[in-house]
Design an enzyme around this catalytic site. Sequence first.
Site, PDB file in Angstrom:
ATOM      1  N   ASP A  61      10.532  15.248   3.167  1.00 48.59           N
ATOM      2  CA  ASP A  61      10.457  15.131   4.628  1.00 48.59           C
ATOM      3  C   ASP A  61      11.339  13.953   5.057  1.00 48.59           C
ATOM      4  OD1 ASP A  61       9.709  14.419   7.204  1.00 48.59           O
ATOM      5  OD2 ASP A  61       7.556  14.589   6.834  1.00 48.59           O
ATOM      6  N   VAL A  62      12.330  14.214   5.922  1.00 47.88           N
ATOM      7  CA  VAL A  62      13.284  13.151   6.279  1.00 47.88           C
ATOM      8  C   VAL A  62      12.673  12.038   7.117  1.00 47.88           C
ATOM      9  CG1 VAL A  62      15.332  14.636   6.110  1.00 47.88           C
ATOM     10  CG2 VAL A  62      14.147  14.398   8.323  1.00 47.88           C
ATOM     11  N   ASN A 119      20.730  17.291   9.578  1.00 49.98           N
ATOM     12  CA  ASN A 119      20.448  18.523  10.327  1.00 49.98           C
ATOM     13  C   ASN A 119      18.966  18.753  10.584  1.00 49.98           C
ATOM     14  OD1 ASN A 119      20.966  21.502  11.105  1.00 49.98           O
ATOM     15  ND2 ASN A 119      19.567  21.622   9.353  1.00 49.98           N
ATOM     16  N   TYR A 123      11.590  17.085  22.438  1.00 50.33           N
ATOM     17  CA  TYR A 123      12.831  17.554  21.804  1.00 50.33           C
ATOM     18  C   TYR A 123      14.062  17.011  22.533  1.00 50.33           C
ATOM     19  CZ  TYR A 123      16.148  20.879  19.723  1.00 50.33           C
ATOM     20  OH  TYR A 123      17.209  21.450  19.059  1.00 50.33           O
ATOM     21  N   LYS A 145      17.033  14.441  21.088  1.00 56.51           N
ATOM     22  CA  LYS A 145      18.468  14.743  21.014  1.00 56.51           C
ATOM     23  C   LYS A 145      19.288  13.782  21.880  1.00 56.51           C
ATOM     24  CE  LYS A 145      17.970  18.169  18.118  1.00 56.51           C
ATOM     25  NZ  LYS A 145      18.427  18.061  16.715  1.00 56.51           N
TER      26      LYS A 145
END
Length: 270
Positions: free
Chosen positions: A68-69, A95, A168, A172
């Site tokens: 898990d990043v 990504n 979200y 971003k």
Amino acid sequence: MTKPTLDLSGQVAVVTGASSGIGAAVAKGLGVAGARVVVNFNSDRDGGEAVADAVRQAGSDAIAVGGDVSDEGKVENLFAEAKRAFGTVHILIANAGLQKDAPAEAMTLADWNKVIGVNLTGQFLCCRAAIREFLDRGPQPDVSRATGKIVCMSSVHERIMWAGHVNYAASKGGVMLMMQSLAQEFADRKIRINSIAPGDIRTPINKEAWDTPEALAKLLRLIPYGRIGEPEDIANAAVWLASDHSDYVTGATLFVDGGMTLYPGFRDNG
Ligand code: BGC
């Protein structure tokens, strides 16, 4: 002078979130271009192994590494495994990302933190690990003109506000200034850092937006180019940004969106 080339042979790429969707296509695209690929996955080991197999079938080499990043220790392990297998890392495609959508008044703190944790903090942890490796290793001008290349996966929603998806869109928007700030900080060390901002791409994350004819027709009203994007559209952009063909490009966001950010609602005078 090194000849600018799209050929990535001799280079090692880490692609996070590569067991499906855009990440899987990017991993395969980099493999076809000759890079050895570290295919990161979170929970879908079979998916990750299948993508690694596809890269090997394309004639390059690959390993699949879970993690898990958003977990610092897992990111350290991912880069340690990459170095153990292939010696160093030249390319990072940050990504991995997810959505946990809800109207803002109903959004839980857990869902806010999860999306920011993976999409923004996770990208930072991977960028930091890659930058440390690039600086440790130093330039290899016979391999690539840049000492290291990073591509952050952003979204049209770094620019287009998105009701019902505030976590979200915030993640971003954060990726945009994180990428630009890192690009500014490391350009003099010959590390190039850019983003791709995909629009609607046919992947599991947005299945309900394209998997019925009605949904697709509604979606196409937002896309002047008249088709949904395919994961390969993003892979092609990622190969270019990772290659010496884009050697003078850093701090840029490349929108790959069929014109979604062209405000198509204003085509007919708004
Ligand atoms: C999101 C998709 C969405 C697309 C265009 C992407 O970043 O992940 O769910 O369909 O942007 O709105």
